[in-house]
Design a protein around this motif. Structure first.
Motif, PDB file in Angstrom:
ATOM      1  N   VAL A 167       0.811  -1.227   0.000  1.00  0.00           N
ATOM      2  CA  VAL A 167       0.000   0.000   0.000  1.00  0.00           C
ATOM      3  C   VAL A 167       0.846   1.279   0.000  1.00  0.00           C
ATOM      4  N   PRO A 168       1.829   1.427   0.898  1.00  0.00           N
ATOM      5  CA  PRO A 168       2.605   2.686   0.909  1.00  0.00           C
ATOM      6  C   PRO A 168       3.319   2.974  -0.416  1.00  0.00           C
ATOM      7  N   PRO A 169       4.109   2.029  -0.978  1.00  0.00           N
ATOM      8  CA  PRO A 169       4.791   2.346  -2.239  1.00  0.00           C
ATOM      9  C   PRO A 169       3.834   2.529  -3.410  1.00  0.00           C
ATOM     10  N   LEU A 170       2.736   1.782  -3.426  1.00  0.00           N
ATOM     11  CA  LEU A 170       1.773   1.950  -4.517  1.00  0.00           C
ATOM     12  C   LEU A 170       1.053   3.290  -4.401  1.00  0.00           C
ATOM     13  N   CYS A 175      -2.320  16.531  -4.222  1.00  0.00           N
ATOM     14  CA  CYS A 175      -1.361  15.565  -3.689  1.00  0.00           C
ATOM     15  C   CYS A 175      -1.371  15.547  -2.169  1.00  0.00           C
ATOM     16  N   THR A 176      -1.631  16.696  -1.547  1.00  0.00           N
ATOM     17  CA  THR A 176      -1.723  16.745  -0.085  1.00  0.00           C
ATOM     18  C   THR A 176      -2.924  15.950   0.405  1.00  0.00           C
ATOM     19  N   VAL A 177      -4.046  16.086  -0.283  1.00  0.00           N
ATOM     20  CA  VAL A 177      -5.248  15.315   0.074  1.00  0.00           C
ATOM     21  C   VAL A 177      -4.985  13.822  -0.095  1.00  0.00           C
ATOM     22  N   GLN A 218      -3.614   8.466   2.169  1.00  0.00           N
ATOM     23  CA  GLN A 218      -2.632   7.391   2.286  1.00  0.00           C
ATOM     24  C   GLN A 218      -2.302   7.115   3.754  1.00  0.00           C
ATOM     25  N   ASP A 219      -2.095   8.167   4.533  1.00  0.00           N
ATOM     26  CA  ASP A 219      -1.783   8.007   5.951  1.00  0.00           C
ATOM     27  C   ASP A 219      -2.924   7.314   6.694  1.00  0.00           C
ATOM     28  N   LEU A 235      -4.689  -0.140   8.242  1.00  0.00           N
ATOM     29  CA  LEU A 235      -4.118  -1.466   8.010  1.00  0.00           C
ATOM     30  C   LEU A 235      -3.249  -1.929   9.158  1.00  0.00           C
ATOM     31  N   GLU A 236      -2.618  -0.968   9.860  1.00  0.00           N
ATOM     32  CA  GLU A 236      -1.756  -1.331  10.978  1.00  0.00           C
ATOM     33  C   GLU A 236      -2.538  -2.000  12.110  1.00  0.00           C
TER      34      GLU A 236
END
Length: 217
Positions: free
Chosen positions: A145-148, A199-201, A206-207, A213-214
């Motif tokens: 998820v993070p790299p994608l 990109c900020t949104v 993403q965060d 997921l964590e």
């Protein structure tokens, strides 16, 4: 005058960002992910021919600029009698590019799953394909998820290259407004702000996904 110019150009650029940049990025990313999964499985294949095909594809995509790939499809293919409209050309080029980069992300994510997970699937009678689908890919998806997500954010910015083949999107509208007003600095700076907001949104989303997921780790 600058205030009036910004006020008058703000919505037209946002409109083309919403109707052009975002759909182009989403469609290209979705198609690229499907392609990336197939290429990743080729790279992991025990058959040298299949693995070699995947390796060559990734090497070509990662070793050539996206702009060149875009121009080859839109301007190069017509010399062979294959003419594709601007929007589909952009989707094809971006999808192929995403496929090359995301394939390595997915391959690494699959390899990160402990081998014991494969063995557990085999023990309960699952086939290789079913073990991959039911056990391995869900775990690999969380890792990837993070790299994608970063790949998608980069694609949103790279979608500005589609303006060079006359695709209607955010930067194309900025070029049109700047050409008609000759206020290049103001308009391009305004376009940069819009890209930054988008990109900020996406980074915020993403965060949130990563934190969600964590909870299952």
């Amino acid at each position: 005058m600058d205030v009036q110019l910004i006020a008058g150009s703000w919505w037209p650029m946002w409109r083309d960002a919403i109707l052009g940049t975002v759909p182009l990025s989403l469609v290209s990313f979705a198609c690229g992910l499907v392609l990336a999964l197939g290429v990743a499985l080729l790279r992991l294949s025990s058959r040298r021919v299949l693995s070699g095909i995947g390796r060559v594809y990734v090497s070509i995509i990662r070793g050539t600029p996206l702009l060149v790939q875009l121009f080859v499809i839109f301007y190069g293919l017509p010399t062979l009698g294959v003419t594709i409209d601007p929007w589909p050309s952009a989707v094809i080029a971006f999808s192929l590019n995403v496929g090359g980069y995301a394939a390595e992300v997915i391959r690494a994510a699959i390899l990160s799953v402990p081998k014991g997970q494969w063995e557990a699937g085999y023990v309960v009678g699952m086939s290789h394909a079913r073990t991959l689908r039911r056990i391995i890919l869900p775990q690999a998806a969380r890792v990837s998820v993070p790299p994608l997500s970063n790949t998608f954010i980069s694609l949103v910015k790279d979608s500005s290259l589609a303006s060079l083949i006359l695709v209607t999107e955010l930067f194309r509208k900025a070029q049109e407004i700047a050409a008609s007003t000759t206020e290049f600095l103001v308009i391009y700076a305004e376009a940069a702000v819009i890209y930054w907001i988008i990109c900020t949104v996406l980074s915020f989303g993403q965060d949130r996904i990563e934190k969600k997921l964590e909870q299952y780790v």
